[in-house]
Design an enzyme around this catalytic site. Sequence first.
Site, mmCIF file in Angstrom:
data_model
loop_
_atom_site.group_PDB
_atom_site.id
_atom_site.type_symbol
_atom_site.label_atom_id
_atom_site.label_comp_id
_atom_site.label_asym_id
_atom_site.label_seq_id
_atom_site.Cartn_x
_atom_site.Cartn_y
_atom_site.Cartn_z
ATOM 1 N N GLY A 136 19.731 -31.241 74.517
ATOM 2 C CA GLY A 136 18.902 -30.215 75.159
ATOM 3 C C GLY A 136 18.937 -28.892 74.404
ATOM 4 O O GLY A 136 17.897 -28.272 74.184
ATOM 5 N N GLN A 166 17.359 -30.923 83.520
ATOM 6 C CA GLN A 166 17.880 -31.391 84.817
ATOM 7 C C GLN A 166 16.839 -32.166 85.625
ATOM 8 O O GLN A 166 17.165 -32.747 86.662
ATOM 9 C CB GLN A 166 18.371 -30.206 85.656
ATOM 10 N N CYS A 215 28.823 -25.447 80.951
ATOM 11 C CA CYS A 215 28.815 -24.783 79.647
ATOM 12 C C CYS A 215 29.263 -23.337 79.710
ATOM 13 O O CYS A 215 29.704 -22.778 78.726
ATOM 14 C CB CYS A 215 27.418 -24.819 79.032
HETATM 15 N N1 PLP Z 1 19.223 -26.840 79.959
HETATM 16 C C1 PLP Z 1 19.765 -27.116 81.155
HETATM 17 C C2 PLP Z 1 19.009 -26.760 82.397
HETATM 18 C C3 PLP Z 1 21.005 -27.736 81.237
HETATM 19 O O1 PLP Z 1 21.538 -28.002 82.437
HETATM 20 C C4 PLP Z 1 21.692 -28.067 80.030
HETATM 21 C C5 PLP Z 1 23.030 -28.680 80.084
HETATM 22 O O2 PLP Z 1 23.761 -28.546 81.016
HETATM 23 C C6 PLP Z 1 21.081 -27.771 78.798
HETATM 24 C C7 PLP Z 1 19.843 -27.162 78.812
HETATM 25 C C8 PLP Z 1 21.736 -28.113 77.495
HETATM 26 O O3 PLP Z 1 21.679 -29.492 77.226
HETATM 27 P P1 PLP Z 1 22.708 -30.192 76.230
HETATM 28 O O4 PLP Z 1 23.997 -30.318 76.950
HETATM 29 O O5 PLP Z 1 22.113 -31.531 75.926
HETATM 30 O O6 PLP Z 1 22.769 -29.346 75.000
#
Ligand code: PLP
Length: 389
Positions: A72, A179, A326
């Site tokens: 993402g 999500q 994160c």
């Molecule tokens: N966008 C949203 C809404 C997310 O919840 C997340 C991850 O939690 C991301 C982006 C980032 O995705 P990735 O973990 O694949 O980098």
Amino acid sequence: MESVYLDNNATTKIDDRVFAAMRPYLTNHFAHPSSSHLLGAKVREKIERARDSVAVLLGTSHPDEIVFTSGGTESINTAIKGVLAASLTRNHIVTTEVEHISVLNICLYEANHWRQVTYLPVDREGRLDLDELRRSFTDHTAIVSVMWANNETGVVFPIEEIGVIVKERGIIFHVDAVQAVGRIPINLRKLSQVDLLSLSGHKFHGPKGVGALFVRRGTKLHSLIAGGPQEGMRRAGTENVASIIGMGKAAELASIYLEEENTRVRQLRDRLEAGIIEQIHGTRVNGNREKRIPNTTNVTFSGCGAGKLLKDMEAHGIYTTSGAACTGGLSPSHVLMAMGLTPSEALSSIRFGLSRYNTKTEIDYVISVLTMIAKNLKTGVSLSLTASA
Ligand code: PLP
């Protein structure tokens, strides 16, 4: 009960069938997908079938609109930075105050490099004011980037309505659907206003470190990563073959399980929510309860610190978090603060994210444990202490 995993907005369990589909491409079928020999061609063929499955899940008839990425975060970076790089005259980004940190940190970076950013506020229920969106545009607006579903509250933005407003001004529209994919139906044939859409494999029972960016035909976008001609010159580098194949399988399964997400998983989420509210005095659900993805609830437990609550739940084998994985740590959530919660309310809030692997027995167990923990916390007894004693 051994353990109950309720942190599915952070990541999901890989489906056994996904792992089985990936395995041969980590062992026997190791050829390079760009090699012109038969072994390479067989691997290439599997990558293209994975692209088809992701295209079906997103409801596009053009698999070439799917670009595989490392997840993402990379998809979002490619979308926002790629649009800005491809635009000679436009330097303004419109986004919201409740975006994922990946979007917010790109915007912070761009703002530090002489680009302008407008952050749209949300109301108490996490909803956007579409008039504010209309007022935010300038002649220099290059891209509007909004999330489909919020990772902390599950609140869903009205993507079609937003898209209509954005396209009236000829601005590029990116949707962070990390999500939403696999949890609610997505039909990009119908949603013709969406130019770019990001997704991530590990949020729908696929592997981590793989994702995709939907790039509608004709969208002007510079590649983030320079190098070889892979992914139609839009993402260089040898493909993460096994993970792409795994995500393809996960997409195929997500299309099948979409119905269950919106019936059984939704009922379990509602059961958990109702149980908590009925049993524990001073609890409140954060975010609009109608317009939400079916697996998520975010609850404030007045008078109980989330840190203690989480520790005590963990002592009983229940795993969830206070917000985005994160962002880490226990600082008040920017999403809840944007919705008008006080820091102390935000620090007493917990996110529960369910999946198709959860059961009614698990949910009833969680309600009974939480009721006991909350009662004890309010009277000053910590169960993590008693459990480890
Ligand atoms: N966008 C949203 C809404 C997310 O919840 C997340 C991850 O939690 C991301 C982006 C980032 O995705 P990735 O973990 O694949 O980098």
